[in-house]
Design a protein around this motif. Structure first.
Motif, PDB file in Angstrom:
ATOM      1  N   ARG A 513       0.832  -1.206   0.000  1.00 19.46           N
ATOM      2  CA  ARG A 513       0.000   0.000   0.000  1.00 19.46           C
ATOM      3  C   ARG A 513       0.864   1.252   0.000  1.00 19.46           C
ATOM      4  O   ARG A 513       0.631   2.197  -0.766  1.00 19.46           O
ATOM      5  N   LEU A 514       1.878   1.270   0.861  1.00 19.76           N
ATOM      6  CA  LEU A 514       2.766   2.426   0.926  1.00 19.76           C
ATOM      7  C   LEU A 514       3.562   2.590  -0.369  1.00 19.76           C
ATOM      8  O   LEU A 514       3.815   3.728  -0.808  1.00 19.76           O
ATOM      9  N   SER A 515       3.962   1.475  -0.960  1.00 18.42           N
ATOM     10  CA  SER A 515       4.708   1.540  -2.224  1.00 18.42           C
ATOM     11  C   SER A 515       3.874   2.172  -3.321  1.00 18.42           C
ATOM     12  O   SER A 515       4.397   2.916  -4.169  1.00 18.42           O
ATOM     13  N   ASP A 531       7.112  12.462   3.122  1.00 17.37           N
ATOM     14  CA  ASP A 531       8.335  12.085   3.848  1.00 17.37           C
ATOM     15  C   ASP A 531       8.053  10.996   4.881  1.00 17.37           C
ATOM     16  O   ASP A 531       8.854  10.086   5.087  1.00 17.37           O
ATOM     17  N   GLU A 532       6.904  11.103   5.540  1.00 14.14           N
ATOM     18  CA  GLU A 532       6.533  10.109   6.539  1.00 14.14           C
ATOM     19  C   GLU A 532       6.206   8.775   5.889  1.00 14.14           C
ATOM     20  O   GLU A 532       6.531   7.700   6.420  1.00 14.14           O
ATOM     21  N   ARG A 536       8.271   5.424   6.755  1.00 12.29           N
ATOM     22  CA  ARG A 536       7.576   4.221   7.214  1.00 12.29           C
ATOM     23  C   ARG A 536       7.810   3.057   6.262  1.00 12.29           C
ATOM     24  O   ARG A 536       8.026   1.920   6.694  1.00 12.29           O
ATOM     25  N   LEU A 537       7.788   3.326   4.966  1.00  9.88           N
ATOM     26  CA  LEU A 537       8.023   2.269   3.984  1.00  9.88           C
ATOM     27  C   LEU A 537       9.427   1.692   4.125  1.00  9.88           C
ATOM     28  O   LEU A 537       9.620   0.469   4.120  1.00  9.88           O
TER      29      LEU A 537
END
Length: 955
Positions: A513-515, A531-532, A536-537
């Motif tokens: 999901r983050l990717s 940036d966050e 996190r990723l």
């Protein structure tokens, strides 16, 4: 501890001590083989058979609780009780005052008693304020903690009062035309008593979507006439009766049958039964017109099953329903489950209202099933949280559901699953303002700073159920059907060392999901700054390398517990292969080249590994166990993570050279014992994998391979690379060669000729490469071995015996020719299939331990282990460990998998003298943990076996 493990320990205790009665814990949730005792207590779990009387609240005896200020109360200790009464007088006096307030209010007492006459876990267990005297605050505290979901204190230990596990059980699965009639039949059963108890112990109801999952099971279809293609309104009832003896059981079954006949309901009749009745009565049209409920024999279509295996088919289906139904959802949506209850008399009507609610709100995939006998239904449906419309749909449905259950039917919004944030805004709707205020007083008394699981169970935000919703993003086709139920976790060897399969899937979903999110334009990103998101990723990706990838045994045992067959190990192997192939660093390229070279030069592996093992064993002799252990530990810690195996005193010595084989019997011996050497015809084994499409046409004479073994006196032997290089451990009283013992056993069983696969020292199944992600090398190994096996076995005519179960399983899974799939055997399977009638076993061991490798479990060979080993020892103790975590040498390179994970629960009796398995590396891990030499089960069988005809030459 897992609930199912506790019950197995209780059963083992009863067997070991030869006690007349077996006991179990009261709560029996469908997920008992996965859910932890802590969760059972925190949610006040009940389940399929325990009802209200035997739920957690009513069967808890004592517990140890840590409160918000760090104080620990052990209710089993008089000293702890006395101390707590002094040091926490404000809490004890406060709970007594609240109890006094409740007990002084007749209306509130009446409400509480009525609410808890059915299943109810909404809010706090305020029945404790009624059930115990106001001057006994400790008992009130102990019981109000049950079901509090960690919002009042942390439970670190609990003692249950156990309940009787009746030895005699029978179950029936009955089809009805619709859910309403199923509900009416349930009510009839519930109010029928015999011997001062309800005639049935459990009634579970299935709606049509649940029946659709049952239709996928051949056994369910075999045992349930009319299941296939039943009408779209159909429902099913799973009914179980139990008894202390057969007579008691039979009385209860007859009472249940009579209750159904007199219930005024109609079961679903099938054409075969209608034809049979018509032939008997001569009035087919009248029979159909009158309806099945007018014909008492209609329910006889669905008998109570005598064979426990058949009853287990029903219960296995029921236990897996939630993940099975949830797996059918649209990919990328979340599966949600609600858990409501009402009086059994209202069940039929409430179920129809809920089904109508789902239809009107657009939940076409919703399913309703559950514990009908207690009026407790599970509502399973999928929900997307992609936009405002999805959120509005969800909010409207929740509001209407709560109004139907709590207001129209005076039911429980939570029957056994715990309140949670989703139902917290509706606690007052169900309980009313007076009881709700009491619950808030309890929360503030125990947790004045609101630091214990804040917002769960009690929450002042009416929209909290609409916030911080957890999506279920797409991650990989292998695992996208996962609902994160956690059934898999109890089988995972790394569950206490790193991540469980469920956690591996959850984290991988978040990484994906983050990717995807970080690639979006700023205007389309979520509330988290770019940036966050990147931080996190990167953090999750780095942590996942060790926690998710490197410490996964990838044994696939998670798939055995998953009702929809998701294999998280396959996901990890795929990710390892992708990572390996994509690694263009010097180390990555060197690793691939080394793996490919080794796959093509296994003779070098065979030649040098035994020498290395002998050198290490020599240093052990020279330095001693303590010194060598210290040095080995320092070297293991200094080396890059996962590169250097950790030495243990049970590390094998180098294996001796393979013995020469060809003919076991001379011509004269064969002629003398030819009748004894003829194999008995065997049936096709149900555990053989289904044949895949053959690359070339398969001759008619090999389509049912096992039947051709009747006259076969030859065996092709494939010693695995593991047994070719690893011999017995130093100090093991048995220093013989496993290959020699296997050949001896074959000769005793009448095998006349054994031959190796050609170029045997260069052959490998490829498992050691596949588990590391070296896909090229694994594929090359299989491609080299398969034609050699075909040639050696005369295209599968001669059975092939591999001495290591994991290697055998890997071969079956990866070779392409169906003739070989049917010709491959591991040692116990081979002995059971071909040699058992030619051998006589003598019990030469008093007490032994047995570990069935995960590969053998997946091949359904546990009963064979039990049968054969049981003929060789007075007492056989199974490890009870789903997987030892060794995974080839991964458990040596990452010893925490076995040490801190799977084998931490290994507990063998002190009188065990020997251990046996069928995987050499598994045996190493088990030996290290148990401090007992584990070796191949072939040693035991050979020691205890003799030819059925005493004059057969065996040496």
């Amino acid at each position: 501890m897992i609930g199912g493990e506790v019950n197995r320990l209780l059963a083992a205790y009863q067997r070991r001590n030869k006690l007349p009665t077996q006991y179990k814990i009261g709560p029996d949730p469908a997920s008992i083989d996965s859910c932890m005792i802590g969760g059972i207590v925190s949610n006040n779990s009940s389940g399929m058979c325990c009802g209200v009387a035997q739920n957690t609240y009513h069967t808890v005896a004592d517990m140890r609780i840590m409160f918000a200020d760090g104080t620990v109360l052990d209710t089993s200790s008089e000293e702890s009780r006395a101390s707590f009464l002094q040091t926490h007088a404000h809490l004890c006096e406060g709970i007594s005052a609240i109890a006094q307030e409740v007990q002084s209010d007749e209306d509130l007492v009446a409400l509480i008693n009525k609410k808890y006459s059915i299943k109810c876990t909404t809010g706090y267990a305020i029945n404790s304020l009624v059930d115990f005297p106001v001057d006994d605050p400790i008992e009130i505290i102990k019981h109000i903690i049950v079901g509090s979901e960690g919002t009042l204190g942390f439970v670190s230990q609990v003692t249950f009062n156990t309940v009787v596990e009746h030895p005699y059980k029978r179950s029936a699965f009955i089809l009805f035309p619709d859910m309403h009639q199923g509900g009416q039949a349930t009510a009839a059963l519930r109010r029928t008593f015999i011997d001062d108890e309800c005639c049935v112990d459990a009634v579970e109801i299935f709606d049509r979507k649940a029946l659709a999952e049952a239709e996928k099971s051949e056994d369910m279809c075999r045992l349930t006439p009319g299941l296939v293609g039943c009408p779209p309104t159909s429902a099913g009832l799973l009914v179980e009766c139990r008894g202390s003896d057969i007579e008691h059981l039979e009385r209860r079954i007859e009472a249940a049958k009579e209750a159904l006949r007199n219930s005024g309901t109609s079961c679903l009749v099938n054409d075969a039964w209608t034809a049979q009745e018509a032939a008997a009565t001569g009035e087919p049209e009248q029979l159909r017109a009158r309806g099945a409920h007018c014909v008492p024999t209609a329910f006889d279509q669905f008998p109570f099953q005598v064979d426990p295996k058949d009853s287990n088919v029903f219960w296995d289906m029921r236990k897996g329903l939630i993940p099975k139904v949830g797996a059918q959802r649209t990919r990328g949506t979340s599966m949600l489950i609600e858990d409501v209850a009402c009086s059994v008399e209202s069940l039929a009507d409430m179920t129809l209202d809920l089904a109508d609610m789902f239809q009107r709100n657009g939940y076409e995939d919703a399913s309703i099933f559950g514990h009908a006998m207690e009026g407790n239904m599970h509502l399973v449906f999928s929900q997307g949280f992609r936009n405002a419309d999805d959120l509005e749909q969800y909010s409207n449905m929740m509001q209407e559901m709560c109004e139907i259950v709590a207001e129209k039917y005076n039911g429980s919004l939570k029957g056994e699953h715990g309140t949670g944030r989703n139902v917290a805004p509706y606690v007052e709707m169900e309980w009313g303002p007076k009881a709700n205020a009491i619950m808030w007083k309890v929360k503030k008394l125990f947790d004045p700073q609101n630091i214990l699981n804040p917002g769960v169970l009690m929450n002042e935000d009416p929209d909290v159920h609409r916030k911080a919703l957890k999506p279920s993003p797409l991650a990989n086709d292998i695992v996208d059907a996962c609902i994160e139920c956690g059934f898999c976790e109890s089988n995972c060897p790394s569950r206490d060392a790193s991540l469980t399969p469920r956690q591996r899937i959850t984290v991988w979903r978040e990484i994906n999901r983050l990717s995807r999110e970080i690639k979006l334009p700023d205007a389309e990103m979520g509330p988290m700054p770019r940036d966050e998101v990147k931080r996190r990723l990167d953090e999750l990706t780095n942590d996942y390398q060790y926690l998710g990838m490197e410490t996964c045994a990838a044994d696939g045992m998670c798939q055995e517990k998953c009702p929809v067959g998701i294999n998280t190990g396959a996901l990890i192997k795929a990710l390892r292969t992708e990572a390996e192939a994509a690694d263009e660093t010097t180390m990555g390229k060197t690793g691939r080249s080394a793996a490919n070279w080794l796959a093509a030069n296994m003779t070098a592996f065979d030649a040098h590994v035994p020498k290395v093992l002998d050198i290490v064993s020599g240093f052990h002799t020279l330095l001693g166990t303590s010194t060598q252990g210290t040095i080995a530990t320092l070297l293991h810690k200094a080396a890059p993570k996962g590169t250097l195996p950790l030495w243990t005193p049970y590390l094998p010595q180098g294996q001796k050279a393979l013995p020469q084989v060809e003919v076991l019997y001379t011509t004269a011996e064969r002629n003398k014992y030819k009748d004894m050497c003829t194999f008995h015809e065997v049936k096709e084994r149900s555990h053989s994998p289904a044949p895949v499409a053959a690359p070339t046409p398969v001759r008619d004479d090999v389509k049912e391979r096992p039947k051709l073994y009747k006259q076969c006196r030859e065996v092709v032997y494939l010693p695995s690379c593991v047994t070719r290089v690893m011999g017995p451990a130093k100090g093991d009283a048995e220093q013989g060669n496993v290959h020699e013992h296997l050949l001896s056993l074959l000769k005793k069983g009448g095998v006349q000729k054994v031959s190796y696969v050609s170029e045997v020292k260069s052959q490998c199944c490829g498992l050691m490469f596949a588990s590391r992600g070296a896909g090229e090398a694994a594929k090359a190994s299989i491609e080299a071995l398969e034609p050699a096996l075909l040639a050696a076995s005369d295209n599968g005519r001669i059975p092939i015996l591999c001495d290591t179960s994991p290697c055998l399983k890997h071969l079956k899974d990866n070779i392409t020719d169906p003739r070989l799939k049917l010709s491959l055997f591991e040692p116990l399977d081979f002995v059971h299939t071909f040699l058992k009638d030619n051998l006589v076993f003598e019990k030469k061991k008093s007490s032994v331990a047995v570990h069935v490798p995960c590969s053998s479990k997946k091949m359904k060979l546990e009963p064979i282990f039990e049968s054969l080993v049981g003929q060789c020892a007075d007492e056989v103790h199974f490890s009870g460990i789903p997987c030892c975590g060794m995974a080839g040498d991964r458990g040596m390179r990452y010893p925490e998998i076995s040490r801190d994970g799977s084998l931490q629960h290994l507990d063998l009796p002190d009188d065990v003298t020997d251990g046996y398995s069928s995987s050499r590396t598994c045996e190493c891990a088990l030996s290290t943990k148990a401090d007992v030499h584990f070796r191949s089960v072939v040693y035991l069988l050979d020691e205890c076996a003799s030819p059925a005809k005493k004059d057969v030459i065996t040496k």
